[in-house]
Design a protein around this motif. Structure first.
Motif, mmCIF file in Angstrom:
data_model
loop_
_atom_site.group_PDB
_atom_site.id
_atom_site.type_symbol
_atom_site.label_atom_id
_atom_site.label_comp_id
_atom_site.label_asym_id
_atom_site.label_seq_id
_atom_site.Cartn_x
_atom_site.Cartn_y
_atom_site.Cartn_z
ATOM 1 N N ILE A 126 8.463 89.591 -59.357
ATOM 2 C CA ILE A 126 8.417 89.392 -60.701
ATOM 3 C C ILE A 126 6.935 89.803 -61.263
ATOM 4 C CG2 ILE A 126 8.236 87.577 -62.435
ATOM 5 C CD1 ILE A 126 10.213 85.854 -60.469
ATOM 6 N N GLY A 127 5.920 89.181 -60.648
ATOM 7 C CA GLY A 127 4.496 89.641 -61.046
ATOM 8 C C GLY A 127 4.245 91.048 -60.638
ATOM 9 N N ARG A 128 4.609 91.518 -59.477
ATOM 10 C CA ARG A 128 4.453 92.667 -59.149
ATOM 11 C C ARG A 128 3.138 93.381 -58.878
ATOM 12 N NH1 ARG A 128 9.174 95.993 -59.514
ATOM 13 N NH2 ARG A 128 10.786 94.971 -60.354
ATOM 14 N N THR A 129 2.130 92.344 -58.419
ATOM 15 C CA THR A 129 0.847 92.733 -58.065
ATOM 16 C C THR A 129 0.738 92.499 -56.522
ATOM 17 O OG1 THR A 129 0.436 90.476 -58.612
ATOM 18 C CG2 THR A 129 0.130 92.040 -60.228
ATOM 19 N N ASN A 130 1.363 91.886 -55.765
ATOM 20 C CA ASN A 130 1.374 91.522 -54.482
ATOM 21 C C ASN A 130 -0.035 90.857 -53.917
ATOM 22 O OD1 ASN A 130 3.290 94.492 -54.576
ATOM 23 N ND2 ASN A 130 3.923 93.160 -52.903
ATOM 24 N N THR A 131 -0.135 90.208 -54.874
ATOM 25 C CA THR A 131 -1.664 89.515 -54.520
ATOM 26 C C THR A 131 -1.461 88.516 -53.389
ATOM 27 O OG1 THR A 131 -2.221 89.681 -57.051
ATOM 28 C CG2 THR A 131 -3.165 87.800 -55.824
ATOM 29 N N LEU A 132 -0.200 87.732 -53.286
ATOM 30 C CA LEU A 132 -0.067 86.622 -52.277
ATOM 31 C C LEU A 132 0.616 87.145 -51.092
ATOM 32 C CD1 LEU A 132 0.643 83.596 -54.634
ATOM 33 C CD2 LEU A 132 -1.430 83.968 -53.516
ATOM 34 N N ASP A 133 0.470 86.841 -49.979
ATOM 35 C CA ASP A 133 0.847 86.927 -48.769
ATOM 36 C C ASP A 133 0.734 85.725 -47.637
ATOM 37 O OD1 ASP A 133 2.648 88.207 -46.911
ATOM 38 O OD2 ASP A 133 1.749 89.922 -47.304
ATOM 39 N N PHE A 134 1.738 85.895 -46.510
ATOM 40 C CA PHE A 134 1.512 84.829 -45.494
ATOM 41 C C PHE A 134 0.203 85.519 -44.799
ATOM 42 C CE2 PHE A 134 5.984 84.320 -46.295
ATOM 43 C CZ PHE A 134 5.942 83.038 -46.361
ATOM 44 N N VAL A 135 -0.620 84.668 -44.632
ATOM 45 C CA VAL A 135 -1.931 84.761 -43.500
ATOM 46 C C VAL A 135 -1.894 83.839 -42.505
ATOM 47 C CG1 VAL A 135 -3.239 85.729 -45.620
ATOM 48 C CG2 VAL A 135 -3.453 83.214 -44.960
ATOM 49 N N TYR A 136 -2.771 84.310 -41.536
ATOM 50 C CA TYR A 136 -2.657 83.752 -40.269
ATOM 51 C C TYR A 136 -1.377 83.430 -39.600
ATOM 52 C CZ TYR A 136 -7.367 82.340 -42.368
ATOM 53 O OH TYR A 136 -8.365 82.517 -42.967
ATOM 54 N N ARG A 137 -1.335 82.784 -38.455
ATOM 55 C CA ARG A 137 0.049 82.901 -37.718
ATOM 56 C C ARG A 137 0.304 81.322 -37.097
ATOM 57 N NH1 ARG A 137 0.538 86.400 -40.055
ATOM 58 N NH2 ARG A 137 1.179 88.558 -39.673
ATOM 59 N N GLY A 138 1.330 80.935 -36.549
ATOM 60 C CA GLY A 138 1.571 79.891 -35.820
ATOM 61 C C GLY A 138 1.280 78.591 -36.829
ATOM 62 N N SER A 139 0.643 77.648 -36.208
ATOM 63 C CA SER A 139 0.286 76.212 -36.926
ATOM 64 C C SER A 139 -0.839 76.578 -37.931
ATOM 65 C CB SER A 139 -0.033 75.300 -35.993
ATOM 66 O OG SER A 139 -1.151 75.655 -35.301
ATOM 67 N N GLU A 140 -1.415 77.611 -38.032
ATOM 68 C CA GLU A 140 -2.408 77.838 -38.993
ATOM 69 C C GLU A 140 -1.934 78.613 -40.092
ATOM 70 O OE1 GLU A 140 -5.407 76.497 -38.884
ATOM 71 O OE2 GLU A 140 -5.049 75.562 -37.114
ATOM 72 N N ALA A 141 -0.711 79.232 -40.042
ATOM 73 C CA ALA A 141 -0.064 79.863 -41.040
ATOM 74 C C ALA A 141 0.015 79.478 -42.456
ATOM 75 C CB ALA A 141 1.483 80.276 -40.838
ATOM 76 N N ARG A 142 -0.589 80.194 -43.635
ATOM 77 C CA ARG A 142 -0.385 79.485 -44.881
ATOM 78 C C ARG A 142 -0.364 80.842 -45.823
ATOM 79 N NH1 ARG A 142 -5.921 78.024 -43.754
ATOM 80 N NH2 ARG A 142 -7.575 78.975 -44.994
ATOM 81 N N VAL A 143 0.002 80.314 -47.047
ATOM 82 C CA VAL A 143 0.193 81.517 -48.255
ATOM 83 C C VAL A 143 -1.531 81.741 -48.708
ATOM 84 C CG1 VAL A 143 0.729 82.335 -50.531
ATOM 85 C CG2 VAL A 143 2.365 81.078 -48.948
ATOM 86 N N GLY A 144 -1.818 83.182 -48.818
ATOM 87 C CA GLY A 144 -3.110 83.326 -49.182
ATOM 88 C C GLY A 144 -3.409 84.646 -49.699
ATOM 89 N N THR A 145 -4.600 84.943 -49.995
ATOM 90 C CA THR A 145 -5.034 86.467 -50.379
ATOM 91 C C THR A 145 -5.793 87.021 -49.239
ATOM 92 O OG1 THR A 145 -7.088 85.783 -51.155
ATOM 93 C CG2 THR A 145 -4.945 85.680 -52.708
ATOM 94 N N ALA A 146 -5.770 88.562 -49.547
ATOM 95 C CA ALA A 146 -6.505 89.254 -48.583
ATOM 96 C C ALA A 146 -7.964 88.848 -48.363
ATOM 97 C CB ALA A 146 -6.471 90.706 -48.987
#
Length: 829
Positions: A187-207
């Protein structure tokens, strides 16, 4: 159609529909946390699993296609056991004190007693509170008994991220459903957010853990709307809870005409949400419409009562006293020395009454609109002489020519539709601008001309399209080839902005645009600025532009040539004025006008009045009152009606906008049939093109000697481009009442190229002076990769001070639109 059975209920859906769609149609609740109606199927949370007769195992309903004769069961013991396992794992990392509490139902009844805690430990302390989708899923899966968490609970203890404007991010509440990531991509088409880190530390964030602003976010709010929990929340309404009702209206912050639902609670606006069935925006939104409405409308700076000037000071008085003072000032004024200026943010009903009031009450022909300053060539009744385009035409266009505009900044929703057409439909984009824009990276061909060089480029393109044999520049030749090739494949659209009209040769530029469009068989769409600029143009074309224009009124006000100046949503450029009696009628009385005002009338905002707007394509849409009026305010129509009554003038008995619009529909041919009843729901009315226009004979600009654009020299080495402040409502910059906008588009900044900034030893944020042959103004430097060497860009109004003091005061001889380019030097302070 496909017939199937879900939990014993029959359902009929179209071929290709999902089991989840069929369940919703059969009114069978299937829990899900990753599915969203505006996003592609994802199949991530595994809560929507169902059993299908004849097939072993469980199947996710959100990605499984329904088939004819299917028998589906959504609530078996085995399915519920699977869901409980998934939910238990989710809840072990999510604050769940309220979800597992046996007294939660009693507490939810009185939930307004708690909240606003720094750390979210349960629903009572969560900004999403009782609108949370997770709570609904838990209730369905575990029932009234509540879940028992058998796995160790893990609270992340992460700080809430408040670095960005408008949005708070609390990763402690995130369930990693991915909806915000997908909304940002789809929708926003900016690809600002993505999944970062892995496993139990995974969360949504920015580069690199940058802020959303640093990562290129345009703050459309799609991620906040998609989030099922309180992980992403709108800061200004973080603790307001659910709205009592929603009222559909039209956005008032640009001319696209997006449809929104204003959420109302306790008679006040608490949110603005885009409508998926909006005929123009179709669920899209931008930062102004999504995040600016609440703070702007609810600003504590709004005046609470009328004011009149006594002993040199403005003092609050009752309405009758203010109306009496205004009426007396009008009585003393001579008609030929009276003028009324109105804003393109006013409703059609207000603009109609403004023209009628000027002609019948003030008995003057001096009535004009600020739209002249940006689109003067369109005001004289002859339009742009080309076939008008619709915003929906972008979808199927083979090519789009954009001239003198940066729609990603001025009209973000339209720009997103254009980007979609380029990426998904193969539309070719031809850009003509004096500087790089956000769309430059998507352009098939781009022409960057010298500031003020619009006419030369348009002359060359017009000659090339007209088959003339004269040599044209190489970049113009490439652009012509792209456009001609597109013409063979389909339709071509021409979009132009104020950057091609706010020139001393704006009328000639408009004529050349029409010539290019006719040669291509293209439709033309002016990217008008204010929400009702098109309405202002049509009203002016009906009543005729035969009096003083805005610049001429300003000059007369400075030189003592006026007995009465009536400003309805308008401000004045900086300077000393001798304007006789001044009436200011506005939501926020503007600073320059306030200094000389004799009477100030506070008026209601767009969220508190009924009416209509006409968007850039001629679509007439309803504006609806959602909130209770601010104490002491009236609508524009009410003020004009009561003033006319004080002056014993007939014809202004209607105060209700619906009655005024009925009169407009009978009087102005463009609006024939456009009553409020006819426009209810999403019923939009397209005006009758060219109907009832009083065409003023244009000046032959070829016979008028116009001074050339100033040429930089050693004393004034930069060319300054003064750009229109698109972030305004009436005469008020939105950023003055919406702090977040000041961070997105800082007021009082001048853009410089890295090369020029380095040569002067200037960095972003440093104070500088902009000096011309006529004066100077202060600003802050903003180093930008998009800026050209030797060119400085700054917003003309809405900053700290005004560029009017440095510009050369040259106007288009026909339209009276100002030239806003001049030579300057920039000095460090």
């Amino acid at each position: 159609m496909i017939d199937l059975q879900i939990d014993g209920r029959k359902a009929q859906v179209e071929e290709g529909a999902r089991i989840l769609d069929a369940a919703r149609k059969a009114e069978v609740y299937v829990p899900t946390l990753c599915d969203h109606p505006d996003l592609r199927p994802y199949g991530g949370c595994r809560l929507c699993v169902v059993e299908i007769e004849g097939r072993p195992g469980s199947h996710p309903a959100c990605i499984t296609t329904a088939q004819d004769g299917m028998v589906v069961r959504t609530n078996t013991d085995a399915i519920q056991k699977l869901r409980r396992g998934v939910l238990e794992l989710l809840l072990c990392e999510h604050p769940s004190a309220c979800l597992v509490c046996e007294e939660r139902h009693e507490c939810w009844t009185h939930h307004e007693c708690t909240g606003r805690a720094e750390a979210t430990t349960g629903c009572n302390f969560c900004p999403k509170g009782y609108m949370c989708e997770l709570r609904q899923v838990v209730q369905h899966v575990f029932g009234d008994a509540g879940p028992e968490i058998t796995v160790p609970s893990l609270y992340r203890g992460l700080p809430i991220d408040r670095r960005d404007p408008f949005i708070d991010r609390d990763d402690n509440l995130c369930i990693l459903c991915g909806r915000c990531v997908r909304a940002c991509e789809e929708i926003g088409r900016t690809n600002t957010l993505d999944f970062v880190y892995r496993g139990s530390e995974a969360r949504v964030g920015t580069a690199f853990n940058r802020t959303l602003l640093e990562s290129g976010c345009r703050f459309c709010g799609s991620c906040v709307d998609a989030c099922p929990t309180g992980s992403l929340s709108e800061r200004v309404r973080r603790w307001d809870g659910a709205a009592d009702q929603h009222v559909q209206t039209t956005c008032s912050f640009c001319s696209v005409g997006c449809q929104f639902d204003l959420g109302v609670k306790h008679d006040g606006v608490i949110e603005a949400l885009p409508r998926r069935d909006g005929p123009v925006n179709q669920g899209d939104n931008c930062v102004r419409g999504r995040f600016s409405v609440v703070e702007f409308v609810r600003s504590i700076k709004r005046p609470k009562s009328p004011m009149i000037r006594r002993n040199g000071d403005l003092v609050e008085v009752p309405w009758q006293t203010a109306l009496d003072a205004a009426a007396e000032g009008i009585r003393r004024a001579k008609p030929e020395r009276s003028a009324l200026l109105y804003s393109g943010s006013c409703t059609n009903e207000s603009i109609y009454y403004a023209h009628k009031f000027a002609r019948d009450v003030l008995e003057t022909r001096n009535v004009d609109s600020s739209v002249r300053l940006s689109y003067g060539p369109l005001l004289n009744g002859h339009g742009n002489g080309s076939e008008p385009a619709r915003i929906s035409d972008l979808t199927d266009a083979a090519a789009v020519l954009v001239i003198g505009a940066d729609p990603s900044f001025s009209h973000p929703v339209l720009a997103e539709k254009l980007k979609r057409a380029i990426r998904e439909g193969g539309t070719s984009l031809v850009l003509m601008s004096p500087h790089e824009t956000v769309l430059s990276g998507l352009a098939t061909c781009e022409i960057q001309y010298e500031p003020g060089g619009e006419r030369q480029v348009l002359d060359s393109l017009s000659a090339r399209m007209g088959g003339e044999s004269a040599a044209v520049p190489e970049d113009v030749e490439r652009a012509a080839d792209v456009l001609e090739d597109a013409k063979k494949k389909g339709s071509v659209l021409v979009l132009f902005g104020s950057g091609v009209m706010r020139r001393r040769e704006g009328t000639r530029n408009g004529n050349l645009i029409s010539a290019v469009a006719r040669a291509l068989g293209a439709k033309v769409l002016p990217l008008l600025s204010a929400a009702n600029d098109r309405g202002a143009i049509e009203m002016a074309a009906f009543f005729g532009c035969d009096g003083m224009t805005v610049p001429e009124v300003h000059t007369a006000a400075r030189e003592g040539g006026l007995d009465l100046l009536y400003l309805m949503g308008e401000d004045l450029s900086p300077g000393k004025y001798d304007a006789g009696f001044v009436i200011v009628q506005d939501l926020f009385p503007p600073s320059e006008a306030l200094e000389i005002a004799d009477v100030v009338f506070p008026v209601s905002s767009f969220a508190e009045v009924d009416g209509t707007y006409t968007n850039m394509e001629g679509r007439v849409q309803r504006v609806r009152a959602a909130a209770r009026r601010t104490l002491g305010a009236m609508s524009d129509c009410e003020v004009l009606s009561r003033l006319a009554g004080k002056l014993e003038k007939a014809g202004f008995e209607h105060e209700q906008p619906s009655a005024v619009m009925a009169e407009v529909a009978e009087t102005v041919p463009f609006y024939g049939g456009a009553t409020h009843d006819a426009l209810d729901g999403n019923g939009a009315f397209f005006g009758h093109e060219q109907a009832g226009r009083k065409v003023r004979a244009p000046v032959d600009v070829r016979r008028v000697r116009t001074p050339k654009t100033e040429i930089p020299d050693k004393d004034y080495p930069f060319l300054l481009i003064a750009e229109l402040d698109e972030y305004t409502y009436r005469a008020t910059p939105l950023a003055s009442h919406v702090p977040g906008l000041r961070r997105i588009e800082p007021a009082g900044t001048v853009s410089l190229s890295p090369h020029d900034a380095e040569a002067m030893g200037v960095e972003t944020g440093m104070p500088v002076s902009i000096v011309s042959r006529r004066g100077k103004v202060s600003a802050h430097a903003a180093v930008s990769e998009r800026a050209r060497e030797g060119v400085a860009r700054m917003v003309a109004r809405g900053g700290e001070g005004s560029l009017m003091t440095v510009l050369d005061g040259v106007f288009d001889p026909d339209s009276k639109a100002p030239e806003e380019i001049c030579a300057v030097r920039i000095e460090r302070i």
